[in-house]
Every structure is written in structure tokens, then in C-alpha cells.
Design a protein around this motif. Sequence first.
Motif, PDB file in Angstrom:
ATOM      1  N   LEU A   1       0.813  -1.216   0.000  1.00  0.00           N
ATOM      2  CA  LEU A   1       0.000   0.000   0.000  1.00  0.00           C
ATOM      3  C   LEU A   1       0.848   1.269   0.000  1.00  0.00           C
ATOM      4  CD1 LEU A   1      -2.712  -1.104   2.591  1.00  0.00           C
ATOM      5  CD2 LEU A   1      -2.815  -1.232   0.092  1.00  0.00           C
ATOM      6  N   GLY A   2       2.154   1.115  -0.256  1.00  0.00           N
ATOM      7  CA  GLY A   2       3.041   2.263  -0.283  1.00  0.00           C
ATOM      8  C   GLY A   2       3.585   2.655   1.073  1.00  0.00           C
ATOM      9  N   GLU A   3       3.260   1.860   2.090  1.00  0.00           N
ATOM     10  CA  GLU A   3       3.764   2.153   3.426  1.00  0.00           C
ATOM     11  C   GLU A   3       5.230   1.749   3.547  1.00  0.00           C
ATOM     12  OE1 GLU A   3       2.326  -2.152   3.715  1.00  0.00           O
ATOM     13  OE2 GLU A   3       1.998  -0.356   2.503  1.00  0.00           O
ATOM     14  N   LYS A   4       5.902   2.262   4.554  1.00  0.00           N
ATOM     15  CA  LYS A   4       7.306   1.939   4.773  1.00  0.00           C
ATOM     16  C   LYS A   4       7.416   0.650   5.590  1.00  0.00           C
ATOM     17  CE  LYS A   4       8.700   6.814   4.763  1.00  0.00           C
ATOM     18  NZ  LYS A   4       9.302   7.919   5.560  1.00  0.00           N
ATOM     19  N   ILE A   5       8.146  -0.312   5.055  1.00  0.00           N
ATOM     20  CA  ILE A   5       8.380  -1.565   5.762  1.00  0.00           C
ATOM     21  C   ILE A   5       9.881  -1.840   5.770  1.00  0.00           C
ATOM     22  CG2 ILE A   5       6.116  -2.499   5.144  1.00  0.00           C
ATOM     23  CD1 ILE A   5       7.474  -4.164   2.991  1.00  0.00           C
ATOM     24  N   PRO A   6      10.364  -2.668   6.708  1.00  0.00           N
ATOM     25  CA  PRO A   6      11.811  -2.945   6.801  1.00  0.00           C
ATOM     26  C   PRO A   6      12.366  -3.569   5.527  1.00  0.00           C
ATOM     27  CG  PRO A   6      10.684  -3.644   8.790  1.00  0.00           C
ATOM     28  CD  PRO A   6       9.609  -3.316   7.796  1.00  0.00           C
ATOM     29  N   LEU A   7      13.573  -3.190   5.178  1.00  0.00           N
ATOM     30  CA  LEU A   7      14.293  -3.750   4.028  1.00  0.00           C
ATOM     31  C   LEU A   7      15.474  -4.555   4.536  1.00  0.00           C
ATOM     32  CD1 LEU A   7      15.006  -3.888   0.963  1.00  0.00           C
ATOM     33  CD2 LEU A   7      16.321  -1.779   1.311  1.00  0.00           C
ATOM     34  N   GLN A   8      15.580  -5.789   4.088  1.00  0.00           N
ATOM     35  CA  GLN A   8      16.706  -6.636   4.480  1.00  0.00           C
ATOM     36  C   GLN A   8      17.912  -6.308   3.608  1.00  0.00           C
ATOM     37  OE1 GLN A   8      15.873 -10.818   4.503  1.00  0.00           O
ATOM     38  NE2 GLN A   8      17.889 -11.379   5.303  1.00  0.00           N
ATOM     39  N   VAL A   9      19.017  -5.940   4.239  1.00  0.00           N
ATOM     40  CA  VAL A   9      20.214  -5.534   3.507  1.00  0.00           C
ATOM     41  C   VAL A   9      21.425  -6.331   3.987  1.00  0.00           C
ATOM     42  CG1 VAL A   9      19.305  -3.213   3.180  1.00  0.00           C
ATOM     43  CG2 VAL A   9      20.805  -3.685   5.117  1.00  0.00           C
ATOM     44  N   SER A  10      22.514  -6.225   3.242  1.00  0.00           N
ATOM     45  CA  SER A  10      23.773  -6.896   3.607  1.00  0.00           C
ATOM     46  C   SER A  10      24.939  -6.016   3.176  1.00  0.00           C
ATOM     47  CB  SER A  10      23.860  -8.270   2.940  1.00  0.00           C
ATOM     48  OG  SER A  10      23.808  -8.149   1.522  1.00  0.00           O
ATOM     49  N   ASN A  11      26.146  -6.403   3.606  1.00  0.00           N
ATOM     50  CA  ASN A  11      27.368  -5.678   3.229  1.00  0.00           C
ATOM     51  C   ASN A  11      27.273  -4.172   3.509  1.00  0.00           C
ATOM     52  OD1 ASN A  11      28.476  -8.114   2.205  1.00  0.00           O
ATOM     53  ND2 ASN A  11      27.456  -7.783   0.244  1.00  0.00           N
ATOM     54  N   ILE A  12      26.825  -3.830   4.703  1.00  0.00           N
ATOM     55  CA  ILE A  12      26.671  -2.419   5.059  1.00  0.00           C
ATOM     56  C   ILE A  12      28.036  -1.784   5.302  1.00  0.00           C
ATOM     57  CG2 ILE A  12      25.634  -0.789   6.675  1.00  0.00           C
ATOM     58  CD1 ILE A  12      23.632  -3.003   7.412  1.00  0.00           C
ATOM     59  N   THR A  13      28.240  -0.612   4.723  1.00  0.00           N
ATOM     60  CA  THR A  13      29.456   0.176   4.945  1.00  0.00           C
ATOM     61  C   THR A  13      29.051   1.633   5.096  1.00  0.00           C
ATOM     62  OG1 THR A  13      30.685  -1.342   3.500  1.00  0.00           O
ATOM     63  CG2 THR A  13      31.769   0.712   4.099  1.00  0.00           C
ATOM     64  N   LEU A  14      29.702   2.327   6.017  1.00  0.00           N
ATOM     65  CA  LEU A  14      29.419   3.742   6.228  1.00  0.00           C
ATOM     66  C   LEU A  14      30.685   4.530   5.944  1.00  0.00           C
ATOM     67  CD1 LEU A  14      27.100   5.617   7.234  1.00  0.00           C
ATOM     68  CD2 LEU A  14      28.187   5.533   9.491  1.00  0.00           C
ATOM     69  N   TYR A  15      30.569   5.557   5.096  1.00  0.00           N
ATOM     70  CA  TYR A  15      31.708   6.372   4.706  1.00  0.00           C
ATOM     71  C   TYR A  15      31.540   7.795   5.215  1.00  0.00           C
ATOM     72  CZ  TYR A  15      32.699   2.629   1.365  1.00  0.00           C
ATOM     73  OH  TYR A  15      32.958   1.419   0.788  1.00  0.00           O
ATOM     74  N   LYS A  16      32.611   8.370   5.688  1.00  0.00           N
ATOM     75  CA  LYS A  16      32.619   9.779   6.050  1.00  0.00           C
ATOM     76  C   LYS A  16      32.704  10.612   4.773  1.00  0.00           C
ATOM     77  CE  LYS A  16      35.044   8.932  10.419  1.00  0.00           C
ATOM     78  NZ  LYS A  16      36.263   9.241  11.237  1.00  0.00           N
TER      79      LYS A  16
ATOM     80  N   ASP B   1      11.960  -5.373 -10.870  1.00  0.00           N
ATOM     81  CA  ASP B   1      11.122  -4.240 -10.478  1.00  0.00           C
ATOM     82  C   ASP B   1      11.805  -3.493  -9.337  1.00  0.00           C
ATOM     83  OD1 ASP B   1       9.103  -2.438 -10.172  1.00  0.00           O
ATOM     84  OD2 ASP B   1       7.667  -3.832  -9.277  1.00  0.00           O
ATOM     85  N   PHE B   2      12.406  -2.357  -9.665  1.00  0.00           N
ATOM     86  CA  PHE B   2      13.114  -1.551  -8.673  1.00  0.00           C
ATOM     87  C   PHE B   2      12.149  -0.565  -8.034  1.00  0.00           C
ATOM     88  CE2 PHE B   2      15.113   2.561  -7.778  1.00  0.00           C
ATOM     89  CZ  PHE B   2      16.062   2.190  -6.835  1.00  0.00           C
ATOM     90  N   GLN B   3      12.082  -0.584  -6.707  1.00  0.00           N
ATOM     91  CA  GLN B   3      11.269   0.370  -5.962  1.00  0.00           C
ATOM     92  C   GLN B   3      12.058   0.857  -4.757  1.00  0.00           C
ATOM     93  OE1 GLN B   3       7.188  -0.693  -5.038  1.00  0.00           O
ATOM     94  NE2 GLN B   3       7.159  -2.217  -6.659  1.00  0.00           N
ATOM     95  N   VAL B   4      11.995   2.149  -4.505  1.00  0.00           N
ATOM     96  CA  VAL B   4      12.687   2.698  -3.343  1.00  0.00           C
ATOM     97  C   VAL B   4      11.817   3.783  -2.729  1.00  0.00           C
ATOM     98  CG1 VAL B   4      13.940   4.433  -4.701  1.00  0.00           C
ATOM     99  CG2 VAL B   4      14.831   3.706  -2.485  1.00  0.00           C
ATOM    100  N   ILE B   5      11.758   3.806  -1.401  1.00  0.00           N
ATOM    101  CA  ILE B   5      11.054   4.841  -0.674  1.00  0.00           C
ATOM    102  C   ILE B   5      12.039   5.455   0.315  1.00  0.00           C
ATOM    103  CG2 ILE B   5      10.168   3.257   1.082  1.00  0.00           C
ATOM    104  CD1 ILE B   5       7.581   4.956   1.084  1.00  0.00           C
ATOM    105  N   LEU B   6      12.041   6.782   0.375  1.00  0.00           N
ATOM    106  CA  LEU B   6      13.018   7.501   1.183  1.00  0.00           C
ATOM    107  C   LEU B   6      12.313   8.388   2.204  1.00  0.00           C
ATOM    108  CD1 LEU B   6      15.098   8.364  -1.949  1.00  0.00           C
ATOM    109  CD2 LEU B   6      15.972   6.929  -0.094  1.00  0.00           C
ATOM    110  N   SER B   7      13.020   8.722   3.257  1.00  0.00           N
ATOM    111  CA  SER B   7      12.428   9.496   4.347  1.00  0.00           C
ATOM    112  C   SER B   7      12.311  10.985   4.027  1.00  0.00           C
ATOM    113  CB  SER B   7      13.251   9.308   5.628  1.00  0.00           C
ATOM    114  OG  SER B   7      14.605   9.683   5.409  1.00  0.00           O
ATOM    115  N   SER B   8      13.020  11.444   2.992  1.00  0.00           N
ATOM    116  CA  SER B   8      12.971  12.843   2.570  1.00  0.00           C
ATOM    117  C   SER B   8      13.281  12.910   1.074  1.00  0.00           C
ATOM    118  CB  SER B   8      13.981  13.685   3.363  1.00  0.00           C
ATOM    119  OG  SER B   8      15.308  13.215   3.136  1.00  0.00           O
TER     120      SER B   8
END
Length: 211
Positions: A67-82, A116-123
Motif C-alpha cells: 500500500l506504499g507504506e514503509k516496511i523494513p528492508l533486508q540488507v547486507s554488506n553495510i558500509t558507512l563512509y565519512k 522491479d526496482f522500488q525505493v522509498i526515502l524518508s525525505s
Amino acid sequence: MQTPHRDRCKYRIASLCIALIILSASVVFSVSGLNAHYYVYDNATGYHAAVEIEDCESYEFIQPGVLGEKIPLQVSNITLYKSTGSNATFEDKGRSISFEKGNYTAAYDAELKNKDFQVILSSPYNVTLYLPQGYDVKNPLLGMVSTGGIVSTIEDGDNETITIEWTKKMFCEARFYDAFQVEILTIFGTFWIALVAVFLVPYLMTRKKKE
């Protein structure tokens, strides 16, 4: 001997991460909006994401529901860059990560189903989707791009890839296809045209004789 597919995917991810570090080092956060880049795997079973984060201390991995609501996405190989391109430390909480407040780029891998690529963002984000060689969205019977998406083609020697760009969007979708699907559609269309001709031509000839 052909390189195993899994190894090719790992090599692609590693190459993207290196490119991401270079990109992150030159990123300047501005009022024009944050950027999110998504690179579809060669086999279209998943994608590698690089999402900018500004003045935050946590990031949640989400996807659109039925319904277009935000639900958790299962991800892997997380990296955070400055913003300098160096790795940043974070705490993995399963469906989100937390870190020291600041500006970062979060990189991760996620599964992709049915091309089918779909992405929902917080802003609102400037979103760019990269399709590898062999995939397209231009045929309206097989592909689609959500409102505001601009499709362009990048040629690099013998390679031709598709990019789709959205400006300041919180939801983006693109359904793409490969050459095999085009072939099936062509065969299907040809069959129905032939079938119509078989029944329509005799009918028209008979009608003309009666007139």
C-alpha cells in the motif's frame, strides 16, 4: 573457463565501493538535495546502494509495502563512509544503523525481485538508477518509469547502459526487462497478428463477394 557468477558479482561490488569512496570524497552537501545511487547487478537479482546522509545519527533501511507504506528492508554488506571517503564506525541494529551525528554515505546491498526496482526515502532525494548492459525500460509494454524519471543512455565502447534520474523524489520505481523478454513479446505479437490474419482475411473476402 568462465568466471563463476558469484565471483563476478563480488568483483562488481568491490569496484563500486572503490568508486563510491572517490565519490564520497568529493561530495558537497548542498541545498539542492541529497543523492542516492543504485547499481543493479549484472544478473538483476539485487542492487548496490549508496545513499547520502546529512546531519543524522541513525539510518533506517526501508522499502515500500503493498500500500506504499514503509516496511523494513533486508540488507547486507553495510558500509558507512565519512565525507572524506574514509570508513566510519556504526552499530548495526538489524533494520537500522546508528553512528555519531554527522554527514555520511551509507552503502549496502539489497535483493531485487522480478526486475522491479522500488525505493522509498524518508525525505526528497535526487535518485539515480544504473542498469547494466542488456537491460532497458523504453518499451512501454515491458518497462515503466515512475513520474519524473529521465532515461538516458551511456555508451562506453561496445557497452551501452541505461541510467534513470529522478529529482527530489521520496518514491521511485522502474520496471526493466532483458533481450529475452523482448524476443518473447515479439513472438507473441507475431502469433496473434498471424492468427487475426487467418480469420480476418477470409471474412473480408467473403463479405466483399456478397456485396
